[in-house]
Design an enzyme around this catalytic site. Structure first.
Site, PDB file in Angstrom:
ATOM      1  N   LYS A 126       1.309  -1.078  -0.275  1.00 32.05           N
ATOM      2  CA  LYS A 126       0.170  -0.041   0.181  1.00 32.05           C
ATOM      3  C   LYS A 126       0.620   1.058   0.293  1.00 32.05           C
ATOM      4  O   LYS A 126       0.352   2.494   0.547  1.00 32.05           O
ATOM      5  CB  LYS A 126      -0.893  -0.178   1.485  1.00 32.05           C
ATOM      6  CG  LYS A 126      -1.896  -1.510   1.453  1.00 32.05           C
ATOM      7  CD  LYS A 126      -1.914  -2.033   0.439  1.00 32.05           C
ATOM      8  CE  LYS A 126      -3.396  -0.609  -1.068  1.00 32.05           C
ATOM      9  NZ  LYS A 126      -3.656  -1.646  -2.440  1.00 32.05           N
ATOM     10  N   GLY A 154       2.167   2.906  -2.774  1.00 31.05           N
ATOM     11  CA  GLY A 154       2.619   2.653  -4.049  1.00 31.05           C
ATOM     12  C   GLY A 154       2.777   1.879  -5.280  1.00 31.05           C
ATOM     13  O   GLY A 154       3.370   2.548  -6.325  1.00 31.05           O
ATOM     14  N   THR A 192       2.012  -0.193  -7.409  1.00 30.64           N
ATOM     15  CA  THR A 192       0.537  -0.082  -8.855  1.00 30.64           C
ATOM     16  C   THR A 192       1.262   0.811  -9.733  1.00 30.64           C
ATOM     17  O   THR A 192       2.256   0.383 -10.529  1.00 30.64           O
ATOM     18  CB  THR A 192      -1.088   0.268  -8.373  1.00 30.64           C
ATOM     19  OG1 THR A 192      -1.154  -1.023  -6.946  1.00 30.64           O
ATOM     20  CG2 THR A 192      -1.511  -0.933  -9.345  1.00 30.64           C
ATOM     21  N   HIS A 211       6.848  -7.920  -1.976  1.00 29.41           N
ATOM     22  CA  HIS A 211       6.820  -7.601  -0.582  1.00 29.41           C
ATOM     23  C   HIS A 211       7.539  -7.176   0.293  1.00 29.41           C
ATOM     24  O   HIS A 211       7.140  -7.052   1.653  1.00 29.41           O
ATOM     25  CB  HIS A 211       4.957  -7.521  -0.601  1.00 29.41           C
ATOM     26  CG  HIS A 211       4.018  -7.228  -0.985  1.00 29.41           C
ATOM     27  ND1 HIS A 211       4.416  -5.798  -1.343  1.00 29.41           N
ATOM     28  CD2 HIS A 211       3.163  -7.178  -1.812  1.00 29.41           C
ATOM     29  CE1 HIS A 211       3.178  -4.928  -1.909  1.00 29.41           C
ATOM     30  NE2 HIS A 211       2.722  -6.066  -2.520  1.00 29.41           N
ATOM     31  N   ARG A 219       6.354   5.000   2.389  1.00 25.75           N
ATOM     32  CA  ARG A 219       4.749   5.899   2.302  1.00 25.75           C
ATOM     33  C   ARG A 219       4.840   6.030   3.902  1.00 25.75           C
ATOM     34  O   ARG A 219       4.982   5.746   4.861  1.00 25.75           O
ATOM     35  CB  ARG A 219       4.021   4.974   1.669  1.00 25.75           C
ATOM     36  CG  ARG A 219       2.915   6.125   1.835  1.00 25.75           C
ATOM     37  CD  ARG A 219       1.903   5.536   1.260  1.00 25.75           C
ATOM     38  NE  ARG A 219       0.524   5.993   0.532  1.00 25.75           N
ATOM     39  CZ  ARG A 219      -0.593   5.992   0.311  1.00 25.75           C
ATOM     40  NH1 ARG A 219      -0.951   5.193   0.009  1.00 25.75           N
ATOM     41  NH2 ARG A 219      -1.439   7.115  -0.342  1.00 25.75           N
ATOM     42  N   SER A 268      -4.481   3.602   3.704  1.00 26.90           N
ATOM     43  CA  SER A 268      -4.208   2.424   2.658  1.00 26.90           C
ATOM     44  C   SER A 268      -4.937   0.986   2.783  1.00 26.90           C
ATOM     45  O   SER A 268      -6.070   0.124   2.523  1.00 26.90           O
ATOM     46  CB  SER A 268      -3.734   2.782   1.792  1.00 26.90           C
ATOM     47  OG  SER A 268      -3.645   2.364   0.194  1.00 26.90           O
ATOM     48  N   TYR A 273       6.738   7.648  -1.982  1.00 29.02           N
ATOM     49  CA  TYR A 273       5.641   7.522  -2.290  1.00 29.02           C
ATOM     50  C   TYR A 273       5.908   9.352  -2.145  1.00 29.02           C
ATOM     51  O   TYR A 273       5.308   9.872  -2.861  1.00 29.02           O
ATOM     52  CB  TYR A 273       4.395   7.250  -1.249  1.00 29.02           C
ATOM     53  CG  TYR A 273       3.237   7.524  -1.766  1.00 29.02           C
ATOM     54  CD1 TYR A 273       2.727   6.713  -3.231  1.00 29.02           C
ATOM     55  CD2 TYR A 273       2.221   8.025  -1.684  1.00 29.02           C
ATOM     56  CE1 TYR A 273       1.150   6.895  -3.967  1.00 29.02           C
ATOM     57  CE2 TYR A 273       1.051   8.638  -1.871  1.00 29.02           C
ATOM     58  CZ  TYR A 273       1.180   7.871  -3.363  1.00 29.02           C
ATOM     59  OH  TYR A 273      -0.828   8.328  -3.776  1.00 29.02           O
ATOM     60  N   ARG A 313      -7.427   3.799  -5.325  1.00 25.94           N
ATOM     61  CA  ARG A 313      -8.669   4.915  -4.150  1.00 25.94           C
ATOM     62  C   ARG A 313      -8.477   5.804  -4.886  1.00 25.94           C
ATOM     63  O   ARG A 313      -9.446   6.305  -5.317  1.00 25.94           O
ATOM     64  CB  ARG A 313      -8.027   3.933  -3.121  1.00 25.94           C
ATOM     65  CG  ARG A 313      -9.477   4.194  -1.741  1.00 25.94           C
ATOM     66  CD  ARG A 313      -9.092   4.016  -0.815  1.00 25.94           C
ATOM     67  NE  ARG A 313      -7.957   4.796   0.058  1.00 25.94           N
ATOM     68  CZ  ARG A 313      -8.348   6.257   1.074  1.00 25.94           C
ATOM     69  NH1 ARG A 313      -8.562   6.229   0.798  1.00 25.94           N
ATOM     70  NH2 ARG A 313      -7.335   6.751   1.373  1.00 25.94           N
ATOM     71  N   LYS A 314      -7.259   6.834  -3.348  1.00 17.74           N
ATOM     72  CA  LYS A 314      -7.759   8.078  -3.912  1.00 17.74           C
ATOM     73  C   LYS A 314      -5.945   8.763  -4.546  1.00 17.74           C
ATOM     74  O   LYS A 314      -6.088  10.367  -5.196  1.00 17.74           O
ATOM     75  CB  LYS A 314      -7.423   8.578  -2.140  1.00 17.74           C
ATOM     76  CG  LYS A 314      -8.960   9.220  -2.249  1.00 17.74           C
ATOM     77  CD  LYS A 314      -9.536  10.105  -0.701  1.00 17.74           C
ATOM     78  CE  LYS A 314      -9.868  10.297  -0.687  1.00 17.74           C
ATOM     79  NZ  LYS A 314     -10.994  11.279   0.716  1.00 17.74           N
TER      80      LYS A 314
HETATM   81  P1  A3P Z   1      -4.696   5.437  -1.361  1.00 11.68           P
HETATM   82  O1  A3P Z   1      -5.083   4.026  -0.565  1.00 11.68           O
HETATM   83  O2  A3P Z   1      -3.838   6.163  -0.475  1.00 11.68           O
HETATM   84  O3  A3P Z   1      -5.562   6.710  -2.359  1.00 11.68           O
HETATM   85  P2  A3P Z   1      -0.011  -0.058  -3.884  1.00 11.68           P
HETATM   86  O4  A3P Z   1       0.596  -0.133  -4.424  1.00 11.68           O
HETATM   87  O5  A3P Z   1       1.255  -0.359  -3.166  1.00 11.68           O
HETATM   88  O6  A3P Z   1      -1.096  -0.992  -3.090  1.00 11.68           O
HETATM   89  O7  A3P Z   1      -1.015   0.837  -2.945  1.00 11.68           O
HETATM   90  C1  A3P Z   1      -1.847   1.285  -3.685  1.00 11.68           C
HETATM   91  C2  A3P Z   1      -1.836   3.013  -3.247  1.00 11.68           C
HETATM   92  O8  A3P Z   1      -2.205   3.678  -4.166  1.00 11.68           O
HETATM   93  C3  A3P Z   1      -3.029   3.073  -2.994  1.00 11.68           C
HETATM   94  O9  A3P Z   1      -3.005   4.504  -2.493  1.00 11.68           O
HETATM   95  C4  A3P Z   1      -3.507   3.840  -4.371  1.00 11.68           C
HETATM   96  O10 A3P Z   1      -4.413   4.338  -4.547  1.00 11.68           O
HETATM   97  C5  A3P Z   1      -2.019   4.449  -4.860  1.00 11.68           C
HETATM   98  N1  A3P Z   1      -1.631   4.668  -5.957  1.00 11.68           N
HETATM   99  C6  A3P Z   1      -2.203   4.174  -7.209  1.00 11.68           C
HETATM  100  N2  A3P Z   1      -2.182   3.902  -8.471  1.00 11.68           N
HETATM  101  C7  A3P Z   1      -1.333   5.312  -8.566  1.00 11.68           C
HETATM  102  C8  A3P Z   1      -0.620   6.218  -8.709  1.00 11.68           C
HETATM  103  N3  A3P Z   1      -0.971   5.557 -10.666  1.00 11.68           N
HETATM  104  N4  A3P Z   1      -0.432   7.623  -8.770  1.00 11.68           N
HETATM  105  C9  A3P Z   1      -0.967   7.623  -7.612  1.00 11.68           C
HETATM  106  N5  A3P Z   1      -1.262   6.819  -6.350  1.00 11.68           N
HETATM  107  C10 A3P Z   1      -1.750   5.676  -6.921  1.00 11.68           C
END
Ligand code: A3P
Length: 345
Positions: A93, A95, A97, A157, A179, A187, A245, A311-312
């Site tokens: 969680k 970032g 992705t 991870h 992060r 998250s 992040y 998500r956000k």
């Molecule tokens: P939030 O839940 O705070 O919105 P991971 O990819 O490690 O699972 O982390 C997920 C977090 O990264 C989520 O945060 C998600 O919204 C955010 N995220 C996913 N894609 C993103 C992007 N392209 N730019 C910035 N944040 C991103």
């Protein structure tokens, strides 16, 4: 069990419907089909209730869902890193992705042009940069990775303590991503609730917070995970890039250029003048990725809905959830853990 991972090759096409698994829940959370080795191991490990379903087991100091643990053992036994590999070692969680999308596009940009057919437009980043323990070696698979062209991109991870030895022994490049703990917690809490079986109801914020503070979370304790990667980067500055992040959000262009240099594919002045860096940032932006069809309706082969990873995408959302008491508690834990090591997060 042999499997072929060449479907992660950059040139492959993708239909989001193909990724739909038969199972309703994330595959790595379920407890069936374990090797004898894994069964014997878990019988010796400390065990706690998971945030989603079933249990977490503490292995080498960190908490794992059962099937993921099976993948951990398998990749620890079998993964052979190459000097040219790029490993994205991210805290859940934080970032992952986003970093996967950026890495995939940057590293492959000479063979995959930034056009309307780009693989990122039809595949979720987790399919393009597979996670060693959650996908590549899940279900004790021993895939043949030898035919994948270099540089191979994988994610994990796993904390440094549990990385397959060959990652540490070769000169492959590792990016560690961390992060802010409060944003990570929020998250993770939302993500866990998306994965929970509907009949089990939502995991309450207070209960999740209590577990998080005790270190009982997916790949927790969070602070130990972050600290070990921070120290790993200090000890191995040419091999390990420690990224936050928040820094990537604040100065995306600067950090993307640093990452491209680290991955030994720096942007040329011509690329910079032609706006390639901005184009990549825009392609991998939260708004762009979260609005793609594949990320709205697709699922990963391990069962999660792609939309759960978006998500956000903001810094500081924790302030909408934390009480003063929670803030003080987590701040104090993290201050104690991080301050002595000079890590600001
Ligand atoms: P939030 O839940 O705070 O919105 P991971 O990819 O490690 O699972 O982390 C997920 C977090 O990264 C989520 O945060 C998600 O919204 C955010 N995220 C996913 N894609 C993103 C992007 N392209 N730019 C910035 N944040 C991103």
């Amino acid at each position: 069990m042999e499997t072929n991972l060449l479907s992660t090759h950059p040139h492959d096409s993708h239909d989001p419907k193909e990724a739909t698994p038969s199972s309703k829940f994330a595959k790595y959370l379920q407890e069936d089909d374990l090797t004898q080795e894994c069964q014997a191991l878990i019988s010796t490990l400390p065990k706690e209730q998971d945030w989603v379903m079933s249990h977490l087991y503490q292995y080498q100091g960190f908490w794992h869902p059962i099937r993921e643990l099976q993948g951990v053992l398998s990749c620890q036994h079998h993964f052979q890193a190459r000097d040219t590999d790029i490993i994205l070692a991210t805290n859940p969680k934080c970032g992952s992705t986003w970093l996967k999308a950026l890495a995939y596009v940057v590293v492959n940009r000479k063979i995959i042009p930034l056009d309307d057919n780009h693989s990122l437009l039809s595949k979720n980043p987790h399919e393009l940069v597979p996670c060693l323990e959650l996908r590549v070696y899940v279900d004790h698979q021993v895939p043949d990775l030898t035919e994948l062209p270099s540089p191979r991109l994988f994610s994990t991870h796993l904390p440094v303590e549990s990385l397959p030895l060959s990652i540490k022994e070769t000169s492959c490049k590792v990016v560690c991503l961390a992060r802010d703990p409060k944003d990570t917690f929020i998250s993770l809490w939302h993500f866990a609730n998306k994965l929970r079986p509907p009949n089990d109801g939502k995991l309450q914020l207070e209960e999740a917070f209590d577990k998080f503070c005790k270190g009982v979370s997916f790949l927790g304790p969070f602070w130990d995970h972050v600290l070990s990667s921070w120290k790993y980067s200090l000890d191995n500055p040419n091999k390990v890039f420690f990224l936050k992040y928040e820094d990537l959000k604040e100065q995306p262009k600067l950090y993307l250029k640093k990452l491209a240099e680290f991955w030994e594919c720096p942007f040329s002045s011509e690329e910079e003048n032609n706006g390639v860096v901005d184009e990549i940032l825009s392609l991998c932006s939260f708004d762009n990725l979260s609005n793609l069809e594949v990320n709205k309706i697709g699922k990963l082969s391990t069962g999660e809905h792609n939309e759960a990873f978006f998500r956000k995408g903001e810094v500081g959302d924790w302030a909408n959830y934390f009480t003063q008491e929670m803030t003080e508690k987590l701040d104090e834990i993290c201050l104690n853990k991080f301050q002595l090591c000079g890590l600001k997060i």
